[in-house]
Enzyme design. Structure first.
Site, PDB file in Angstrom:
ATOM      1  N   ASP A 192      -2.972  -0.844   1.973  1.00 19.64           N
ATOM      2  CA  ASP A 192      -2.357   0.404   2.816  1.00 19.64           C
ATOM      3  C   ASP A 192      -1.091  -0.659   3.879  1.00 19.64           C
ATOM      4  OD1 ASP A 192      -1.994   2.791   4.322  1.00 19.64           O
ATOM      5  OD2 ASP A 192      -2.623   1.767   6.001  1.00 19.64           O
ATOM      6  N   GLU A 197       1.352   0.055  -0.810  1.00 23.47           N
ATOM      7  CA  GLU A 197       2.106   1.102  -0.334  1.00 23.47           C
ATOM      8  C   GLU A 197       3.436   0.780   0.044  1.00 23.47           C
ATOM      9  OE1 GLU A 197       1.855   4.448   3.301  1.00 23.47           O
ATOM     10  OE2 GLU A 197       0.754   2.554   3.671  1.00 23.47           O
TER      11      GLU A 197
END
Length: 235
Positions: A206, A234
């Site tokens: 993330d 990400e």
């Protein structure tokens, strides 16, 4: 004699049929679904907010649909529980929350591999729970509170999104971890190794672009690359 011989042959035939029926293996195998062997060669199903038990129950359908991998939501302890984004506000680097425990993850990986399906876990390593001004949430582990001056960048909130320094060194809504610090790197590294030991095949990072690169004097990604897992970030 002919009648007796026929009866004996019929008996053998029925016994043979029964044994064959009992020996049929109904357990799934990876060969049954012919899925690619590597995460990079297939499609990933993002099981957003699914529990590990729900994913496990749906594995026959997931494999039949042709998905090579499943991506789970973050499994770290977190602050709050009323919205999906709480999962992205971790309080420490361990495995286990309302989506499932470490043993649940082990069970999922074991079952998934029977189908040839890989398990990818979403990991939040850029920040911990708190506010844009750097205040830590009460639920954050004490190790962070006791080392706030060195475990965080402490440079305030990000300004220009196109500025690389601001992107990697400042807060994006939550306190930005000092990814250059070896102690932080080791915390994350040890958690990912534990995930790998549970049978996890890959990591989705993330907020990856908010963690500095080796060319920016940060060894975070170099350390994580030492773990033999499929990894992607990400953005």
């Amino acid at each position: 004699m002919t009648l007796a011989l026929c009866m004996v042959l019929m008996w053998f035939a029925s016994v043979g049929f029964s044994v064959s029926a009992q020996e049929i293996n109904t357990a799934p195998t990876a060969e049954d679904y012919n899925l690619p062997k590597d995460c990079k060669d297939g499609n990933i199903l993002h099981c957003f907010n699914w529990t590990l038990a729900q994913i496990k129950a749906e594995l026959p359908n997931i494999a039949a649909a042709g998905f090579t991998s499943v991506q789970t939501s973050p499994l770290q302890p977190h602050d709050g529980s009323s919205h999906w984004y709480w999962l992205y506000q971790p309080t420490k680097f361990t495995v286990g929350n309302e989506l499932g425990s470490y043993s649940d993850l082990q069970a999922l990986c074991t079952e998934a591999h029977k189908y040839g399906v890989k398990i990818i876990v979403d990991v939040v390593a850029n920040h911990v729970a708190g506010s844009d001004n750097g205040n830590l949430a009460n639920a954050v582990d004490s190790v962070f509170k006791n080392n706030k001056s060195t475990y965080f960048h402490n440079l305030g909130s990000r300004g220009n999104a196109d500025d690389r320094y601001s992107t990697t060194q400042k807060n994006i809504g939550m306190p930005d971890l000092n990814s250059e610090n070896p102690a932080i790197q080791n915390m994350v590294y040890n958690m990912v190794v534990n995930l790998n030991n549970a049978g996890v095949d890959g990591i989705r990072w993330d907020a990856a672009k908010h963690i500095a690169l080796p060319s920016e004097n940060c060894a975070f990604w170099s350390k994580m690359a030492q773990i033999d897992m499929y990894q992607y970030g990400e953005i």
